[in-house]
Design a protein around this motif. Structure first.
Motif, short mmCIF file in Angstrom:
data_model
loop_
_atom_site.label_atom_id
_atom_site.label_comp_id
_atom_site.label_asym_id
_atom_site.label_seq_id
_atom_site.Cartn_x
_atom_site.Cartn_y
_atom_site.Cartn_z
N LEU B 32 0.83 -1.20 0.00
CA LEU B 32 0.00 0.00 0.00
C LEU B 32 0.86 1.25 0.00
O LEU B 32 0.37 2.33 0.28
N LEU B 118 0.85 5.45 7.02
CA LEU B 118 0.06 5.40 5.79
C LEU B 118 -0.86 6.61 5.80
O LEU B 118 -2.00 6.53 6.22
N GLY B 119 -0.36 7.77 5.35
CA GLY B 119 -1.18 8.98 5.41
C GLY B 119 -1.45 9.36 6.85
O GLY B 119 -0.53 9.52 7.64
N ASP B 120 -2.70 9.44 7.23
CA ASP B 120 -3.04 9.81 8.60
C ASP B 120 -3.14 8.60 9.52
O ASP B 120 -3.53 8.73 10.67
N PHE B 121 -2.84 7.41 8.98
CA PHE B 121 -2.90 6.19 9.79
C PHE B 121 -1.49 5.75 10.16
O PHE B 121 -0.58 5.83 9.36
N TYR B 145 -5.31 6.22 14.30
CA TYR B 145 -5.80 7.26 13.39
C TYR B 145 -5.47 8.60 14.00
O TYR B 145 -6.09 9.01 14.99
N MET B 146 -4.51 9.30 13.40
CA MET B 146 -3.93 10.47 14.04
C MET B 146 -4.88 11.64 14.29
O MET B 146 -4.80 12.26 15.33
N PRO B 147 -5.77 12.00 13.35
CA PRO B 147 -6.53 13.23 13.58
C PRO B 147 -7.54 13.16 14.72
O PRO B 147 -8.00 14.20 15.17
N VAL B 148 -7.89 11.95 15.16
CA VAL B 148 -9.05 11.86 16.07
C VAL B 148 -8.63 11.36 17.44
O VAL B 148 -7.83 10.44 17.55
N SER B 149 -9.20 11.96 18.50
CA SER B 149 -8.90 11.49 19.84
C SER B 149 -10.09 10.87 20.54
O SER B 149 -10.01 10.52 21.71
N ALA B 157 -14.01 5.11 10.88
CA ALA B 157 -12.81 5.31 10.06
C ALA B 157 -11.90 4.10 10.13
O ALA B 157 -11.47 3.55 9.11
#
Lengths: 420, 212
Positions: B32, B118-121, B145-149, B157
């Motif tokens: 990927l 992998l991007g934001d992951f 998943y970086m953007p979310v807490s 997601a």
């Protein structure tokens, strides 16, 4: 084209610039002539060498060489005189020395004319390459020069709201405040914010004056000293600004506490949808409802880069910021006074960013082909009026859409219809 | 803190867990175009109280499950299952426990592998082994998943990411580890204590699997 020095300084900068450019053009032509002359000289020497064997009649080898040498001498003389002219106009030599004395930063020599103002095109080249601290100084100088030149050459024009309210402290220009709050029909910030708070529960908008926001963001890592306009950074602070953006500062004396003082205008709005995103909107001029820049971040991000022109750490929020800027400019073109409200409504439509499925493909996450990364549906239609609709119609539609969560349209980047 | 979801490999009926599966997983992630960054290691240990005199009543916790992370090297987290608590202590606590001989380390499960972006992951893939003997107990994946807490926000997601990633895999699948965080008084906002609870539960799961 020889003009005396006193005449030169009376001319407006564009004329001076044109003269300087023309002089430089001539100099380039003379240099080309000199080069061509050198070629011709070599040719003549070559011809002379081949002719030496057979001296024919009236043509002597030395004639050819003499002719070319004359040509070159003429070109060099002209070059020298052009050079002297340009030096007299302040385009060359003298400027180099003056510049090196004042600003020893190992920079390219800009074209400096007599009153110290930087000639625009060279200044523009410099700005693009500099670090933030020197960019601030240049902007300050340029703004000063512009204001002064405008005063000289366009005396009839009133005070320009954009440049003067940013570069002068509030105490020095009382007339600026007057022109800001002039029209009774222009929207007031506090009204707009109150309307937004009541219509959109769950979205929190906090107001800051610009200096207070800077100090808030930078925190213990660095201090923005308003009196000298110098930003001092400690070793591990992470302040990154997009290139070319000057730091604007309210030059009010002393440090502003986080709460709003009555003399300072609201310049930064922090819009938070808890758990989803945080958007920073900068208002220009401060205290009005006209947004100038917007950037979107994750609610947990920390750091000095959280500004209205900053870039988030996460790819998702970078994409959101790009879309936000697009929507901002579309709305600004359309109707400047309703931009802020429509922009905030558009942001509010993102409250289900991670749970709402895309209308087209019925999934939450989808691959975005160019980058090969997964994103949730991050395209939301904004209230862009078409020519056929009148504003009353769109008002009704607005309230319907924000009331029903299910009706908010959401698309992935790849699934969105092309006209959004 | 970005939310992490744990998945463990469940082989289909008839096939076995082997290190070949792990290599396949790595290859799949690589395909990927993820960027491989570091090795990671998480140690989960089970401590029992050191009772010298059997007659005296024991009034301390019967079982301590401790977890250390290479990403947070100065901390150790303890999960007390009976008391429904997750506590955080300084890493020197381990040394103190050795010295005092109050609790003794009975079992240790080591999770280790590679981390990919992998991007934001951020994806960690690796194996779980029982420490002294080094036999393979399971294959796990951790997806961050970086953007979310917030746990609830990240659910769709992350689960869709795993679905997309696992398309076409035949020999088995990765099953998400679902935990009831509220039992341990942990909120929706993700933090290291959630991670500690997740890894400890995984350790308990792998240990229980062997016995059946």
């Amino acid at each position: 084209m020889a003009m005396s020095i006193s005449q030169e300084s009376e001319l407006a900068p564009p004329v001076r610039l044109a003269n300087a450019l023309e002089g430089l053009g001539r100099a380039v032509r003379h240099i080309a002539d000199v080069r061509a002359g050198a070629d011709l000289l070599l040719e003549a020497l070559d011809a002379a060498a081949s002719m030496r064997g057979r001296e024919t009649g009236n043509k002597k080898a030395s004639d050819g060489i003499q002719k070319v040498a004359d040509f070159m001498k003429k070109a060099l003389d002209e070059l020298q005189s052009t050079g002297r002219e340009l030096e007299a106009a302040g385009v060359l030599h003298g400027a180099q020395q003056r510049f090196e004395e004042n600003q020893p930063w190992n920079l390219q020599v800009p074209l400096v004319s007599h009153d110290g103002a930087l000639v625009p095109y060279a200044w523009k080249r410099q700005i693009a390459g500099q670090a933030a601290a020197s960019a601030f100084d240049r902007a300050r100088l340029a703004l000063k020069a512009f204001a002064e030149q405008k005063r000289r050459f366009f005396p009839g024009l009133g005070p320009d709201v954009v440049t003067e309210s940013n570069s002068n402290p509030p105490s020095e220009t009382p007339k600026t405040d007057g022109s800001n709050q002039a029209a009774t029909s222009s929207p007031v910030l506090s009204d707009v914010l109150r309307r937004i708070q009541s219509e959109m529960p769950g979205m929190v908008v906090t107001q800051y004056a610009r200096l207070a926001w800077m100090n808030n963001r930078l925190g213990s890592n660095s201090r923005f000293d308003s009196s000298t306009g110098v930003l001092s950074l400690s070793a591990n602070s992470s302040l990154s600004l997009r290139k070319g953006m000057a730091l604007t500062s309210q030059l009010a004396g002393g440090e502003a506490p986080p709460s709003l003082r009555s003399s300072e205008k609201v310049a930064v709005l922090e819009v938070t949808i808890p758990g989803i995103l945080r958007a920073i909107i900068s208002l220009l001029p401060p205290g009005s409802v006209y947004p100038d820049a917007i950037a979107v971040f994750s609610p947990d991000e920390r750091g000095g880069h959280i500004q209205a022109w900053g870039v988030s750490q996460h790819k998702l929020h970078q994409q959101l910021s790009e879309r936000a800027v697009m929507v901002l400019y579309q709305l600004l073109q359309q109707d400047r006074s309703s931009t802020l409200e429509l922009l905030l409504q558009w942001l509010y439509s993102y409250r289900l960013l991670f749970t709402k499925q895309c209308i087209e493909c019925k999934h939450v996450m989808a691959y975005d082909a160019p980058s090969g990364l997964l994103f949730p549906p991050l395209v939301r239609p904004a209230r862009i009026l078409s020519a056929a609709q009148n504003s009353k119609e769109s008002q009704n539609k607005k309230t319907d859409e924000t009331n029903a969560d299910n009706e908010v349209l959401a698309y992935h980047l790849g699934c969105a219809p092309k006209d959004l | 803190m970005p939310v992490k979801w744990l998945f463990y490999w469940q082989p289909n009926v008839g096939s076995q867990v082997s290190s070949q599966t792990l290599n396949d997983v790595f290859k799949r992630i690589d395909s990927l175009h993820a960027t491989k960054s570091t090795r990671w290691q998480i140690t989960a240990s089970q401590y029992r109280p050191n009772v010298r005199d059997q007659a005296l009543p024991v009034d301390c916790a019967r079982e301590l499950l401790g977890v250390t992370f290479t990403e947070a090297p100065d901390k150790i987290f303890f999960v007390l299952r009976q008391e429904h608590m997750v506590v955080e202590a300084d890493a020197t606590m381990q040394a103190i426990m050795e010295r005092l001989q109050v609790y003794r380390n009975r079992l240790t499960v080591l999770f280790e592998g590679f981390q990919y972006e992998l991007g934001d992951f951020r994806v960690k893939a690796g194996r779980a082994v029982l420490a002294p003997v080094e036999n393979l107990r399971g294959i796990i994946m951790e997806v961050e998943y970086m953007p979310v807490s917030s746990l609830e926000q990240s659910r769709a997601a992350v689960l869709e990411f795993m679905e997309l990633w696992q398309e076409g895999v035949i020999l088995g699948q990765f099953v998400p580890l679902e935990l009831n965080f509220t039992d341990f008084s942990l909120s929706d906002h993700y933090c290291w204590q959630h991670t500690a609870l997740q890894y400890v539960s995984l350790m308990a799961f792998f240990l229980s699997q062997q016995r059946t």
